[in-house]
Design an enzyme around this catalytic site. Sequence first.
Site, PDB file in Angstrom:
ATOM      1  N   THR A 100      -8.582  -1.637   2.884  1.00 13.12           N
ATOM      2  CA  THR A 100      -8.465  -3.268   1.943  1.00 13.12           C
ATOM      3  C   THR A 100      -7.795  -4.210   2.774  1.00 13.12           C
ATOM      4  O   THR A 100      -7.117  -3.892   3.979  1.00 13.12           O
ATOM      5  CB  THR A 100      -6.616  -2.089   1.056  1.00 13.12           C
ATOM      6  OG1 THR A 100      -6.144  -3.370   0.673  1.00 13.12           O
ATOM      7  CG2 THR A 100      -5.957  -1.847   2.516  1.00 13.12           C
ATOM      8  N   LYS A 123      -2.702   2.223   5.382  1.00 15.00           N
ATOM      9  CA  LYS A 123      -3.974   1.864   5.056  1.00 15.00           C
ATOM     10  C   LYS A 123      -4.161   1.286   6.815  1.00 15.00           C
ATOM     11  O   LYS A 123      -4.840   1.343   7.998  1.00 15.00           O
ATOM     12  CB  LYS A 123      -4.436   0.923   4.355  1.00 15.00           C
ATOM     13  CG  LYS A 123      -4.237   2.083   2.809  1.00 15.00           C
ATOM     14  CD  LYS A 123      -5.582   3.345   2.492  1.00 15.00           C
ATOM     15  CE  LYS A 123      -6.771   2.232   2.821  1.00 15.00           C
ATOM     16  NZ  LYS A 123      -7.763   2.994   3.180  1.00 15.00           N
TER      17      LYS A 123
HETATM   18  P1  NAD Z   1      -8.301   5.775  -6.778  1.00 16.12           P
HETATM   19  O1  NAD Z   1      -6.619   6.471  -6.088  1.00 16.12           O
HETATM   20  O2  NAD Z   1      -9.094   5.436  -7.303  1.00 16.12           O
HETATM   21  O3  NAD Z   1      -9.080   7.359  -6.153  1.00 16.12           O
HETATM   22  C1  NAD Z   1      -8.607   7.384  -5.282  1.00 16.12           C
HETATM   23  C2  NAD Z   1      -9.609   9.006  -4.814  1.00 16.12           C
HETATM   24  O4  NAD Z   1      -9.199   9.624  -3.555  1.00 16.12           O
HETATM   25  C3  NAD Z   1      -9.464   9.906  -6.075  1.00 16.12           C
HETATM   26  O5  NAD Z   1     -10.169  10.181  -6.434  1.00 16.12           O
HETATM   27  C4  NAD Z   1      -8.204  11.153  -5.531  1.00 16.12           C
HETATM   28  O6  NAD Z   1      -8.682  12.209  -6.438  1.00 16.12           O
HETATM   29  C5  NAD Z   1      -8.972  11.320  -4.262  1.00 16.12           C
HETATM   30  N1  NAD Z   1      -8.273  11.852  -2.878  1.00 16.12           N
HETATM   31  C6  NAD Z   1      -6.775  11.470  -2.708  1.00 16.12           C
HETATM   32  N2  NAD Z   1      -6.140  12.300  -2.067  1.00 16.12           N
HETATM   33  C7  NAD Z   1      -6.905  12.953  -1.436  1.00 16.12           C
HETATM   34  C8  NAD Z   1      -6.810  13.864  -0.458  1.00 16.12           C
HETATM   35  N3  NAD Z   1      -5.918  14.077  -0.016  1.00 16.12           N
HETATM   36  N4  NAD Z   1      -8.442  14.957  -0.694  1.00 16.12           N
HETATM   37  C9  NAD Z   1      -9.697  14.100  -1.594  1.00 16.12           C
HETATM   38  N5  NAD Z   1      -9.040  12.875  -2.285  1.00 16.12           N
HETATM   39  C10 NAD Z   1      -8.206  12.743  -2.553  1.00 16.12           C
HETATM   40  O7  NAD Z   1      -8.697   4.475  -5.341  1.00 16.12           O
HETATM   41  P2  NAD Z   1      -9.642   3.531  -5.513  1.00 16.12           P
HETATM   42  O8  NAD Z   1      -8.915   2.219  -6.064  1.00 16.12           O
HETATM   43  O9  NAD Z   1     -11.310   4.078  -5.829  1.00 16.12           O
HETATM   44  O10 NAD Z   1      -9.610   2.885  -3.809  1.00 16.12           O
HETATM   45  C11 NAD Z   1     -10.858   4.071  -2.509  1.00 16.12           C
HETATM   46  C12 NAD Z   1     -10.026   3.962  -1.572  1.00 16.12           C
HETATM   47  O11 NAD Z   1     -10.502   1.640  -1.518  1.00 16.12           O
HETATM   48  C13 NAD Z   1      -9.046   3.380  -1.120  1.00 16.12           C
HETATM   49  O12 NAD Z   1      -9.150   3.999   0.513  1.00 16.12           O
HETATM   50  C14 NAD Z   1      -8.187   1.981  -1.502  1.00 16.12           C
HETATM   51  O13 NAD Z   1      -7.575   2.001   0.299  1.00 16.12           O
HETATM   52  C15 NAD Z   1     -10.132   1.745  -0.777  1.00 16.12           C
HETATM   53  N6  NAD Z   1      -9.324   0.036  -1.647  1.00 16.12           N
HETATM   54  C16 NAD Z   1      -9.798  -0.244  -2.940  1.00 16.12           C
HETATM   55  C17 NAD Z   1      -9.133  -1.135  -3.587  1.00 16.12           C
HETATM   56  C18 NAD Z   1      -8.862  -1.966  -5.089  1.00 16.12           C
HETATM   57  O14 NAD Z   1      -8.945  -2.683  -4.666  1.00 16.12           O
HETATM   58  N7  NAD Z   1      -8.718  -0.907  -5.662  1.00 16.12           N
HETATM   59  C19 NAD Z   1      -9.677  -1.871  -2.426  1.00 16.12           C
HETATM   60  C20 NAD Z   1      -9.735  -2.073  -1.380  1.00 16.12           C
HETATM   61  C21 NAD Z   1      -9.785  -0.915  -0.900  1.00 16.12           C
HETATM   62  O1  DAU Z   2      -6.139  -5.823  -2.325  1.00 17.61           O
HETATM   63  C1  DAU Z   2      -6.842  -4.725  -2.276  1.00 17.61           C
HETATM   64  C2  DAU Z   2      -6.031  -3.579  -2.869  1.00 17.61           C
HETATM   65  O2  DAU Z   2      -5.693  -3.888  -4.728  1.00 17.61           O
HETATM   66  C3  DAU Z   2      -6.327  -1.823  -2.885  1.00 17.61           C
HETATM   67  O3  DAU Z   2      -5.998  -1.825  -1.230  1.00 17.61           O
HETATM   68  C4  DAU Z   2      -5.273  -1.383  -3.850  1.00 17.61           C
HETATM   69  O4  DAU Z   2      -5.840   0.113  -3.506  1.00 17.61           O
HETATM   70  C5  DAU Z   2      -5.193  -1.529  -5.276  1.00 17.61           C
HETATM   71  O5  DAU Z   2      -4.382  -0.780  -5.666  1.00 17.61           O
HETATM   72  C6  DAU Z   2      -4.885  -2.878  -5.143  1.00 17.61           C
HETATM   73  O6  DAU Z   2      -3.623  -3.553  -4.668  1.00 17.61           O
HETATM   74  P1  DAU Z   2      -2.718  -4.633  -5.978  1.00 17.61           P
HETATM   75  O7  DAU Z   2      -1.459  -4.287  -6.030  1.00 17.61           O
HETATM   76  O8  DAU Z   2      -2.751  -6.162  -5.798  1.00 17.61           O
HETATM   77  O9  DAU Z   2      -3.360  -4.094  -7.399  1.00 17.61           O
HETATM   78  P2  DAU Z   2      -2.432  -4.440  -8.655  1.00 17.61           P
HETATM   79  O10 DAU Z   2      -3.685  -3.775  -9.400  1.00 17.61           O
HETATM   80  O11 DAU Z   2      -1.361  -2.504  -8.722  1.00 17.61           O
HETATM   81  O12 DAU Z   2      -2.198  -5.468  -9.193  1.00 17.61           O
HETATM   82  C7  DAU Z   2      -2.301  -6.627  -8.691  1.00 17.61           C
HETATM   83  C8  DAU Z   2      -1.742  -8.086  -9.330  1.00 17.61           C
HETATM   84  O13 DAU Z   2      -1.189  -7.161 -10.343  1.00 17.61           O
HETATM   85  C9  DAU Z   2      -0.424  -7.858  -8.351  1.00 17.61           C
HETATM   86  O14 DAU Z   2      -0.387  -9.206  -8.027  1.00 17.61           O
HETATM   87  C10 DAU Z   2       0.825  -6.604  -8.814  1.00 17.61           C
HETATM   88  C11 DAU Z   2       0.482  -7.833 -10.576  1.00 17.61           C
HETATM   89  N1  DAU Z   2       0.522  -6.589 -11.488  1.00 17.61           N
HETATM   90  C12 DAU Z   2       0.098  -5.112 -11.311  1.00 17.61           C
HETATM   91  C13 DAU Z   2       0.411  -4.266 -12.990  1.00 17.61           C
HETATM   92  C14 DAU Z   2      -0.127  -2.527 -12.435  1.00 17.61           C
HETATM   93  C15 DAU Z   2       1.178  -6.896 -12.813  1.00 17.61           C
HETATM   94  O15 DAU Z   2       1.937  -8.504 -12.571  1.00 17.61           O
HETATM   95  N2  DAU Z   2       1.147  -6.504 -13.659  1.00 17.61           N
HETATM   96  C16 DAU Z   2       1.201  -4.729 -13.553  1.00 17.61           C
HETATM   97  O16 DAU Z   2       0.981  -4.348 -14.767  1.00 17.61           O
END
Ligand code: NAD
Ligand code: DAU
Length: 332
Positions: free
Chosen positions: A121, A152
């Site tokens: 991330t 991370k």
């Molecule tokens: P998510 O929480 O939606 O999914 C995580 C998945 O990992 C789930 O299916 C969960 O069951 C599985 N998991 C958790 N612990 C586990 C374990 N111990 N063994 C096996 N499986 C396990 O997460 P996401 O938003 O899809 O993020 C996926 C990856 O991408 C993460 O590594 C996160 O850091 C990275 N990432 C996310 C974002 C974002 O915007 N969501 C952005 C950049 C990077």
């Molecule tokens: O930048 C990458 C990251 O983006 C990933 O590594 C994380 O796994 C992913 O969850 C995300 O992190 P953020 O903390 O940025 O995402 P989130 O969706 O939780 O929040 C996005 C923005 O919105 C943040 O500034 C917090 C704000 N927020 C979030 C929630 C849940 C609100 O204002 N209201 C809300 O209800």
Amino acid sequence: MSRLLVTGGAGFIGSNFVHHVVENTDHHVTVLDALTYAGNRASLAGLPENRVAFVHGDITDAPLADELFANTDAVVHYAAESHNDNSLHDPRPFLDTNIIGTYTLLEAARQHDTRLHHISTDEVYGDLELDDPERFTETTPYNPSSPYSSTKAGSDLLVRAWVRSFGVRATISNCSNNYGPYQHVEKFIPRQITNVIRGIRPKLYGAGENVRDWIHADDHSSAVLTILDKGVNGETYLIGADGEKNNKDVVELILTTMGEPADAYDHVTDRAGHDLRYAIDSTKLRTELGWTPAYGDFASGLAATIDWYRANEDWWAPSKDATEAFYAGKGQ
Ligand code: NAD
Ligand code: DAU
């Protein structure tokens, strides 16, 4: 590279990646997922059984990793505890999965000389001022803020150490905020969309000036496939689509797209240690590996995502009440 092991493939971005691989390549995928609260088998429904296998297991299980890596050409490691707000409430699972889990996979990769791509991330770089002209690059120093982002960052450093010390064949990508289908309702965009569907006013942390750099999950998937195909061993690539928006603008766009007044939301308690701004410079990935995002227009990508949540209430409804109860307990 015909047999891929995808950890966390039942989560948001992992499941989008599995769909993308099935639609755009002939690779066979094995998903390894512990099905935590964030994992959902339904996110993989409809995929052909001769292309996608599912293993219910934990990435901290070393014998299981050993068995699976013995039959895999490459591993794409998405599994993580991923939500900042949860990490402020209970950091321990973040250490177990993000640190020990990644360590366990690196040891299996070392044992079997398996190529590994580690998904990370932009949050490892900390945050930027709103008026900072610089964006994050591959050489920005690590400066994580939350228990989530610090674990991370730790996992990235483990990957770098295993490359240098043990010759493990690995690459890393650090991506910005993803949006799209199959994202858990705890996250900002799906929380607000499903709030509007349920007749609940959207909740904005603090003043809503915080900026996130949005990318469609399908663009993240195409970038990861590009790195798997052409990435140089030991290198890090930043993934982003020039999608900076502040939270207030996003919530207003969700409301107006859903036919509601733009100001029909509440300001709630801010997140502790809330990062102000993330912004990615993805020049390296674009110039060295030739990747470009396909989703240029955030408003239409968001509208399609809203349509998906409207059409798939069965997918998200089982998580909605518990998620809102968790936030209500924190004044959010
Ligand atoms: P998510 O929480 O939606 O999914 C995580 C998945 O990992 C789930 O299916 C969960 O069951 C599985 N998991 C958790 N612990 C586990 C374990 N111990 N063994 C096996 N499986 C396990 O997460 P996401 O938003 O899809 O993020 C996926 C990856 O991408 C993460 O590594 C996160 O850091 C990275 N990432 C996310 C974002 C974002 O915007 N969501 C952005 C950049 C990077
Ligand atoms: O930048 C990458 C990251 O983006 C990933 O590594 C994380 O796994 C992913 O969850 C995300 O992190 P953020 O903390 O940025 O995402 P989130 O969706 O939780 O929040 C996005 C923005 O919105 C943040 O500034 C917090 C704000 N927020 C979030 C929630 C849940 C609100 O204002 N209201 C809300 O209800």
